[in-house]
Scaffold this motif. Structure first.
Motif, PDB file in Angstrom:
ATOM      1  N   THR A  76       3.015   2.564  10.736  1.00 31.17           N
ATOM      2  CA  THR A  76       3.946   3.462  10.059  1.00 31.17           C
ATOM      3  C   THR A  76       3.173   4.738   9.761  1.00 31.17           C
ATOM      4  O   THR A  76       1.959   4.785   9.984  1.00 31.17           O
ATOM      5  N   SER A  77       3.844   5.756   9.261  1.00 30.51           N
ATOM      6  CA  SER A  77       3.107   6.974   8.926  1.00 30.51           C
ATOM      7  C   SER A  77       2.247   6.728   7.684  1.00 30.51           C
ATOM      8  O   SER A  77       2.647   6.003   6.773  1.00 30.51           O
ATOM      9  N   ALA A  78       1.069   7.385   7.662  1.00 31.07           N
ATOM     10  CA  ALA A  78       0.080   7.075   6.613  1.00 31.07           C
ATOM     11  C   ALA A  78       0.297   7.899   5.347  1.00 31.07           C
ATOM     12  O   ALA A  78      -0.610   8.562   4.872  1.00 31.07           O
ATOM     13  N   ASN A  79       1.522   7.864   4.837  1.00 35.83           N
ATOM     14  CA  ASN A  79       1.787   8.532   3.564  1.00 35.83           C
ATOM     15  C   ASN A  79       2.370   7.503   2.608  1.00 35.83           C
ATOM     16  O   ASN A  79       2.884   6.470   3.059  1.00 35.83           O
ATOM     17  N   LEU A  80       2.307   7.778   1.325  1.00 32.38           N
ATOM     18  CA  LEU A  80       2.969   6.881   0.398  1.00 32.38           C
ATOM     19  C   LEU A  80       4.472   7.092   0.556  1.00 32.38           C
ATOM     20  O   LEU A  80       4.929   8.168   0.929  1.00 32.38           O
TER      21      LEU A  80
ATOM     22  N   ILE B  54       0.844  -1.207   0.000  1.00 32.17           N
ATOM     23  CA  ILE B  54       0.000   0.000   0.000  1.00 32.17           C
ATOM     24  C   ILE B  54       0.875   1.251   0.000  1.00 32.17           C
ATOM     25  O   ILE B  54       0.636   2.209  -0.716  1.00 32.17           O
ATOM     26  N   LYS B  55       1.925   1.217   0.836  1.00 31.48           N
ATOM     27  CA  LYS B  55       2.796   2.397   0.940  1.00 31.48           C
ATOM     28  C   LYS B  55       3.806   2.491  -0.192  1.00 31.48           C
ATOM     29  O   LYS B  55       4.382   3.534  -0.436  1.00 31.48           O
ATOM     30  N   GLY B  56       4.058   1.344  -0.844  1.00 34.49           N
ATOM     31  CA  GLY B  56       5.145   1.317  -1.824  1.00 34.49           C
ATOM     32  C   GLY B  56       6.475   1.409  -1.096  1.00 34.49           C
ATOM     33  O   GLY B  56       7.438   2.000  -1.565  1.00 34.49           O
TER      34      GLY B  56
ATOM     35  N   LEU C 255       5.450  16.919  13.904  1.00 38.85           N
ATOM     36  CA  LEU C 255       6.329  16.086  13.097  1.00 38.85           C
ATOM     37  C   LEU C 255       6.374  14.722  13.774  1.00 38.85           C
ATOM     38  O   LEU C 255       5.920  14.573  14.903  1.00 38.85           O
ATOM     39  N   GLU C 256       6.936  13.730  13.088  1.00 40.72           N
ATOM     40  CA  GLU C 256       6.920  12.375  13.632  1.00 40.72           C
ATOM     41  C   GLU C 256       7.740  12.276  14.932  1.00 40.72           C
ATOM     42  O   GLU C 256       8.523  13.166  15.261  1.00 40.72           O
ATOM     43  N   SER C 257       7.573  11.131  15.591  1.00 41.98           N
ATOM     44  CA  SER C 257       8.268  10.891  16.862  1.00 41.98           C
ATOM     45  C   SER C 257       9.788  10.869  16.670  1.00 41.98           C
ATOM     46  O   SER C 257      10.290  10.604  15.579  1.00 41.98           O
TER      47      SER C 257
ATOM     48  N   LYS D   5      14.576   8.494  -0.594  1.00 39.26           N
ATOM     49  CA  LYS D   5      13.963   9.779  -0.905  1.00 39.26           C
ATOM     50  C   LYS D   5      12.826   9.992   0.108  1.00 39.26           C
ATOM     51  O   LYS D   5      12.030   9.096   0.366  1.00 39.26           O
ATOM     52  N   LYS D   6      12.796  11.140   0.754  1.00 37.85           N
ATOM     53  CA  LYS D   6      11.819  11.337   1.825  1.00 37.85           C
ATOM     54  C   LYS D   6      11.222  12.727   1.755  1.00 37.85           C
ATOM     55  O   LYS D   6      11.854  13.671   1.310  1.00 37.85           O
ATOM     56  N   TYR D   7      10.020  12.850   2.282  1.00 40.97           N
ATOM     57  CA  TYR D   7       9.368  14.143   2.472  1.00 40.97           C
ATOM     58  C   TYR D   7       9.331  14.973   1.183  1.00 40.97           C
ATOM     59  O   TYR D   7       9.509  16.184   1.201  1.00 40.97           O
TER      60      TYR D   7
ATOM     61  N   LEU E  70      18.157   8.180  15.810  1.00 39.01           N
ATOM     62  CA  LEU E  70      18.141   7.849  14.379  1.00 39.01           C
ATOM     63  C   LEU E  70      17.289   8.835  13.583  1.00 39.01           C
ATOM     64  O   LEU E  70      17.470   8.969  12.384  1.00 39.01           O
ATOM     65  N   ARG E  71      16.339   9.458  14.284  1.00 36.69           N
ATOM     66  CA  ARG E  71      15.511  10.487  13.620  1.00 36.69           C
ATOM     67  C   ARG E  71      15.128  11.521  14.670  1.00 36.69           C
ATOM     68  O   ARG E  71      14.577  11.160  15.711  1.00 36.69           O
ATOM     69  N   PRO E  72      15.400  12.808  14.397  1.00 39.83           N
ATOM     70  CA  PRO E  72      14.950  13.817  15.350  1.00 39.83           C
ATOM     71  C   PRO E  72      13.433  13.950  15.244  1.00 39.83           C
ATOM     72  O   PRO E  72      12.870  13.757  14.165  1.00 39.83           O
TER      73      PRO E  72
END
Ligand code: TXA
Ligand code: MG
Length: 347
Positions: free
Chosen positions: A156-160, A68-70, A192-194, A237-239, A206-208
């Motif tokens: 997970t976050s609900a974005n593709l 679904i997310k690819g 923003l995400e956790s 590739k992100k955001y 690992l992620r701010p």
């Protein structure tokens, strides 16, 4: 990339009024809970961004969530929990003193802890890593839903994959209607995400995210390593946005504006900390007079809370360029700059 998702699905929307009692909320959520238990996929609100989840014990549902997310199978999902009572069977080391201390201060809340996993956690959920991420959201709708699902979901976050996460259910519909079974929507979602903190070996961010590293260090009583490059998603590739995102600050704003002349322009403005009078209120609006759309934030916490909404809004308006103010990489500023620099293709 995942297999082809079974498309299109009949997506049902459930809107949750936060003033409902816990039991009324659970009644409303029940169709989505039953669907998840039968292998379905549900979008749910959290105190950061919307999440997408499935049953963590259902292999087919996990594979389909990736589809679904690819999303690349190497990039792990996180276990979203509604309490700590399930953890002893899922991870090792939760009883460690410093893990307990962090959990007692920051949970429920936007801190994802990565710990060694037990055999009960499927390898397909963690990209075959020996560790698993744990997220205990503080959003009442999220916890009511996860609790009704048995206390643990794979999320997970609900974005593709590659796109920006969503804090508005209206925005996410474009990408997810037809791909998921249920969308649970609620108001007051933002941020923003956790923050992702790996405690499997030392303490590495690992992620701010919404919990600043300075606060984590204060609670731990020692420094943490910042290892964004070690995240399984570091290379991905992100955001990404359709518009081209450029960062500006007081010293280069004139050049940035000049570069944008003739382009359809969206501008984000942060009024907090603007020393130069040109950067305040109306003067500032005038300085950006030729912009098609200006979105103003009064302070950094609000910038973080509304950033994704604003970026989606400007992108949907079809602007060519979005100018966004740089902020100091301290506190929530580290997370803001991480997302902006990724969106701008700078990191
Ligand atoms: O606020 C949030 O964390 C949102 C809401 C929906 O809970 N979720 C979220 O999920 O942002 P996702 O999948 O987009 O991001 C989780 C991050 C990814 O960067 C992933 O690589 C990392 O956590 N992660 C998950 N499990 C990991 C593990 N075992 N080791 C290292 N990193 C892990
Ligand atoms: Mg994500």
């Amino acid at each position: 990339m995942g297999n082809q998702a079974r498309n299109p699905k009949m997506t049902q929307l459930i809107t949750i009024d936060r003033s409902l009692s816990q039991s009324a909320m659970v009644d409303l959520l029940l169709p989505a809970v039953l669907c998840l238990k039968q292998g379905g996929h549900v979008v749910f609100p959290t105190e950061t961004v919307y999440g997408l989840c499935c049953d963590p014990t259902n292999e087919e549902a996990i594979q389909e969530l990736y589809a679904i997310k690819g999303r690349s199978f190497q990039n792990p999902l996180t276990l979203h929990i509604s309490g700590v009572q399930h953890l002893s069977s899922l991870v090792e080391g939760f009883e460690r003193e410093e893990v307990q201390r962090l959990a007692s201060v920051f949970w429920p809340g936007p801190l994802t802890l990565v710990l060694p996993k037990t055999k009960q956690v499927s390898d397909s959920l963690t990209g075959s890593l020996p560790t698993v991420g744990l997220r205990y959201p503080s959003d009442a709708v999220a916890t009511a839903f996860i609790q009704a699902c048995g206390g643990v979901v794979a999320g997970t976050s609900a974005n593709l994959s590659g796109g920006l996460a969503f804090t508005s259910h209206e925005d996410l519909k474009n990408d997810l209607v037809g791909r998921v079974d249920f969308i649970l929507s609620a108001d007051d979602i933002g941020g923003l995400e956790s923050t992702v903190l790996d405690l499997s070996e030392g303490a590495k961010i690992l992620r701010p995210g919404m919990v600043p590293s300075e606060l984590i260090e204060k609670v731990l009583g020692h420094a943490v390593e910042v290892c964004y490059a070690q995240s399984p998603t570091a290379e991905a590739k992100k955001y990404a946005l359709k518009a081209s995102l450029k960062l500006y600050d007081a010293t280069d704003r004139v050049e940035m504006l000049a570069l944008c002349s003739g382009k359809k322009l969206g501008v984000l403005v942060l009024t907090e900390g603007c020393k130069n009078e040109d950067w305040n209120g109306k003067d500032l609006q005038r300085a950006f007079g030729f912009a098609d759309l200006v979105v103003e934030f009064v302070e950094r916490q609000r910038y973080a809370f509304d950033l994704y909404d604003a970026l989606h809004r400007l992108d949907q308006k079809g602007v060519d360029v979005i100018l966004a103010p740089r902020v100091e990489k301290s506190g929530v500023g580290a997370a803001i700059m991480h997302r902006l620099e990724k969106s701008a293709g700078m990191i």
